[in-house]
Write a protein that holds these residues in place. Structure first.
Motif, mmCIF file in Angstrom:
data_model
loop_
_atom_site.group_PDB
_atom_site.id
_atom_site.type_symbol
_atom_site.label_atom_id
_atom_site.label_comp_id
_atom_site.label_asym_id
_atom_site.label_seq_id
_atom_site.Cartn_x
_atom_site.Cartn_y
_atom_site.Cartn_z
ATOM 1 N N PRO A 70 41.841 41.698 33.329
ATOM 2 C CA PRO A 70 42.377 42.973 33.263
ATOM 3 C C PRO A 70 43.355 43.327 34.108
ATOM 4 O O PRO A 70 44.392 44.163 33.773
ATOM 5 C CB PRO A 70 40.953 43.831 33.556
ATOM 6 C CG PRO A 70 39.844 42.796 33.167
ATOM 7 C CD PRO A 70 40.290 41.537 33.306
ATOM 8 N N ASP A 71 43.534 42.391 35.220
ATOM 9 C CA ASP A 71 44.936 42.888 36.146
ATOM 10 C C ASP A 71 45.932 41.949 35.594
ATOM 11 O O ASP A 71 47.109 42.101 36.349
ATOM 12 C CB ASP A 71 44.270 42.428 37.529
ATOM 13 C CG ASP A 71 43.806 41.034 37.798
ATOM 14 O OD1 ASP A 71 44.097 40.093 36.868
ATOM 15 O OD2 ASP A 71 43.488 40.755 38.909
ATOM 16 N N GLY A 72 45.929 41.278 34.494
ATOM 17 C CA GLY A 72 47.006 40.663 33.940
ATOM 18 C C GLY A 72 47.113 39.254 34.713
ATOM 19 O O GLY A 72 48.079 38.436 33.969
ATOM 20 N N THR A 73 46.141 38.731 35.402
ATOM 21 C CA THR A 73 46.343 37.373 35.930
ATOM 22 C C THR A 73 45.820 36.407 34.773
ATOM 23 O O THR A 73 44.857 36.810 33.914
ATOM 24 C CB THR A 73 45.672 36.977 37.093
ATOM 25 O OG1 THR A 73 44.111 37.551 37.035
ATOM 26 C CG2 THR A 73 46.248 37.939 38.497
ATOM 27 N N SER A 74 46.089 35.137 34.893
ATOM 28 C CA SER A 74 45.629 34.109 33.826
ATOM 29 C C SER A 74 44.990 33.034 34.442
ATOM 30 O O SER A 74 45.351 32.660 35.645
ATOM 31 C CB SER A 74 46.833 33.554 32.912
ATOM 32 O OG SER A 74 47.305 34.661 32.488
ATOM 33 N N ARG A 75 44.041 32.431 33.963
ATOM 34 C CA ARG A 75 43.053 31.417 34.703
ATOM 35 C C ARG A 75 43.068 30.281 33.448
ATOM 36 O O ARG A 75 42.485 30.537 32.406
ATOM 37 C CB ARG A 75 41.683 31.755 35.178
ATOM 38 C CG ARG A 75 41.910 32.841 36.366
ATOM 39 C CD ARG A 75 42.705 32.307 37.402
ATOM 40 N NE ARG A 75 41.979 31.159 38.252
ATOM 41 C CZ ARG A 75 41.014 31.451 39.483
ATOM 42 N NH1 ARG A 75 40.785 32.329 39.623
ATOM 43 N NH2 ARG A 75 40.335 30.437 39.827
ATOM 44 N N LYS A 76 42.945 29.123 33.999
ATOM 45 C CA LYS A 76 42.500 27.998 33.080
ATOM 46 C C LYS A 76 41.401 27.395 33.633
ATOM 47 O O LYS A 76 41.331 27.033 34.869
ATOM 48 C CB LYS A 76 43.739 26.893 33.010
ATOM 49 C CG LYS A 76 43.485 25.687 32.298
ATOM 50 C CD LYS A 76 44.560 24.729 32.415
ATOM 51 C CE LYS A 76 44.078 23.237 31.710
ATOM 52 N NZ LYS A 76 44.912 22.308 31.691
ATOM 53 N N VAL A 77 40.396 26.914 32.673
ATOM 54 C CA VAL A 77 39.275 26.322 33.053
ATOM 55 C C VAL A 77 38.886 25.069 32.247
ATOM 56 O O VAL A 77 39.719 25.021 31.256
ATOM 57 C CB VAL A 77 38.058 27.237 33.157
ATOM 58 C CG1 VAL A 77 37.978 28.275 34.132
ATOM 59 C CG2 VAL A 77 37.752 27.797 31.790
ATOM 60 N N THR A 78 38.086 24.093 32.608
ATOM 61 C CA THR A 78 37.956 23.009 31.949
ATOM 62 C C THR A 78 36.359 22.621 31.796
ATOM 63 O O THR A 78 35.663 23.347 32.581
ATOM 64 C CB THR A 78 38.690 21.648 32.688
ATOM 65 O OG1 THR A 78 38.128 21.374 33.911
ATOM 66 C CG2 THR A 78 40.206 21.886 32.824
ATOM 67 N N ASP A 103 41.904 49.827 40.665
ATOM 68 C CA ASP A 103 42.385 50.529 39.635
ATOM 69 C C ASP A 103 41.640 50.419 38.223
ATOM 70 O O ASP A 103 42.054 50.899 37.168
ATOM 71 C CB ASP A 103 43.806 50.409 39.466
ATOM 72 C CG ASP A 103 44.298 49.247 38.789
ATOM 73 O OD1 ASP A 103 43.614 48.560 38.908
ATOM 74 O OD2 ASP A 103 45.487 48.997 38.457
ATOM 75 N N PHE A 104 40.721 49.698 38.276
ATOM 76 C CA PHE A 104 39.772 49.276 37.416
ATOM 77 C C PHE A 104 39.262 50.610 36.423
ATOM 78 O O PHE A 104 38.993 51.665 37.047
ATOM 79 C CB PHE A 104 38.522 48.408 37.765
ATOM 80 C CG PHE A 104 37.134 48.804 37.040
ATOM 81 C CD1 PHE A 104 37.098 48.202 35.689
ATOM 82 C CD2 PHE A 104 36.079 49.587 37.301
ATOM 83 C CE1 PHE A 104 36.285 48.585 34.834
ATOM 84 C CE2 PHE A 104 35.205 49.833 36.500
ATOM 85 C CZ PHE A 104 34.803 49.139 35.111
ATOM 86 N N THR A 105 39.433 50.502 35.066
ATOM 87 C CA THR A 105 38.845 51.534 34.300
ATOM 88 C C THR A 105 37.772 51.161 33.203
ATOM 89 O O THR A 105 38.104 49.969 32.845
ATOM 90 C CB THR A 105 39.776 52.223 33.640
ATOM 91 O OG1 THR A 105 40.711 51.620 32.662
ATOM 92 C CG2 THR A 105 40.586 53.339 34.515
ATOM 93 N N SER A 106 36.993 51.749 32.750
ATOM 94 C CA SER A 106 35.941 51.243 31.677
ATOM 95 C C SER A 106 36.572 50.876 30.648
ATOM 96 O O SER A 106 37.758 51.524 30.128
ATOM 97 C CB SER A 106 34.870 52.355 31.569
ATOM 98 O OG SER A 106 33.608 51.953 31.234
ATOM 99 N N GLY A 107 36.280 49.803 29.807
ATOM 100 C CA GLY A 107 36.886 49.265 28.760
ATOM 101 C C GLY A 107 37.933 48.127 28.899
ATOM 102 O O GLY A 107 38.134 47.575 27.924
ATOM 103 N N MET A 108 38.147 48.108 29.926
ATOM 104 C CA MET A 108 38.917 46.952 30.207
ATOM 105 C C MET A 108 38.490 45.520 29.696
ATOM 106 O O MET A 108 37.189 45.607 29.839
ATOM 107 C CB MET A 108 39.309 46.781 31.822
ATOM 108 C CG MET A 108 40.363 47.644 32.324
ATOM 109 S SD MET A 108 40.701 47.351 33.987
ATOM 110 C CE MET A 108 42.350 48.146 34.309
ATOM 111 N N LYS A 109 39.163 44.437 29.536
ATOM 112 C CA LYS A 109 38.504 43.492 29.006
ATOM 113 C C LYS A 109 39.003 41.920 29.365
ATOM 114 O O LYS A 109 40.057 41.989 29.877
ATOM 115 C CB LYS A 109 38.460 43.448 27.564
ATOM 116 C CG LYS A 109 39.969 43.319 26.963
ATOM 117 C CD LYS A 109 39.763 43.522 25.271
ATOM 118 C CE LYS A 109 41.160 43.642 24.897
ATOM 119 N NZ LYS A 109 40.995 43.749 23.268
ATOM 120 N N ILE A 110 38.029 41.085 29.541
ATOM 121 C CA ILE A 110 38.586 39.876 29.949
ATOM 122 C C ILE A 110 38.501 38.813 28.584
ATOM 123 O O ILE A 110 37.586 38.838 27.641
ATOM 124 C CB ILE A 110 37.343 39.031 30.603
ATOM 125 C CG1 ILE A 110 36.931 39.874 32.063
ATOM 126 C CG2 ILE A 110 37.407 37.747 30.867
ATOM 127 C CD1 ILE A 110 35.857 39.330 32.837
#
Length: 169
Positions: free
Chosen positions: A113-121, A134-141
């Motif tokens: 939700p904060d715009g960062t990206s992550r890669k997992v394997t 600044d979290f608000t309800s409804g943000m998504k991963i």
């Protein structure tokens, strides 16, 4: 005029043939909302794990109880959320874990939700992330994986929604 049409037709056939031969992959492409991953609120003070999942195909509601401390007072908050919703507060630590559903599915990419990206394997399937102030309800991963099988090129997607833990005063 006939020669011109024949020449154009021949040229179009060559262009089409070159286009078909240059296709990188002629396998059918499938896109689904079946990416398997879960998010666990590691900061929640609860007798049960506070978790959200995606990729199972069925969304169900569940009840939860969390102890919230604010201004030195601890209150008990009861709530209900869907299986693809994770109750959180700003500052909570969340662990995201990818579970490959096919042997060919080796990695996934997540946009937080904060715009960062992550890669997992498949070998290192988890990471931790902190819910921003600044979290608000409804943000998504949002998660996505791409892989090939013998029969198709596949894209799996999934989403988990963050919902605010609301304390009762």
């Amino acid at each position: 005029m006939k020669n011109k049409k024949a020449l154009l037709s021949g040229l179009m056939m060559i262009v089409l043939a070159v286009g078909v031969l240059s296709c990188e992959d002629s396998k059918p492409k499938f896109v689904s909302n079946g990416l398997d991953f879960k998010a666990v609120n590691l900061s929640a003070d609860s007798d049960n794990e506070i978790v959200a999942v995606t990729g199972k195909g069925v969304v169900v509601s569940s009840s939860w109880t969390i102890k919230v401390t604010s201004d030195g007072q601890t209150i008990i908050v009861d709530g209900q959320s869907k299986s693809d919703e994770l109750p959180v507060e700003a500052g909570d630590e969340v662990e995201i874990t990818f579970t490959p559903s096919e042997p060919e599915e080796k990695e996934a990419f997540f946009t937080m939700p904060d715009g960062t990206s992550r890669k997992v394997t498949a070998d290192a399937p988890s990471f931790r992330w902190t819910v921003p102030a600044d979290f608000t309800s409804g943000m998504k991963i949002e998660g996505e994986s791409h892989y090939k099988t013998d029969d198709a090129v596949c894209t799996q997607r999934g989403e988990i929604y963050l919902v605010e833990i609301k304390g009762k005063e």
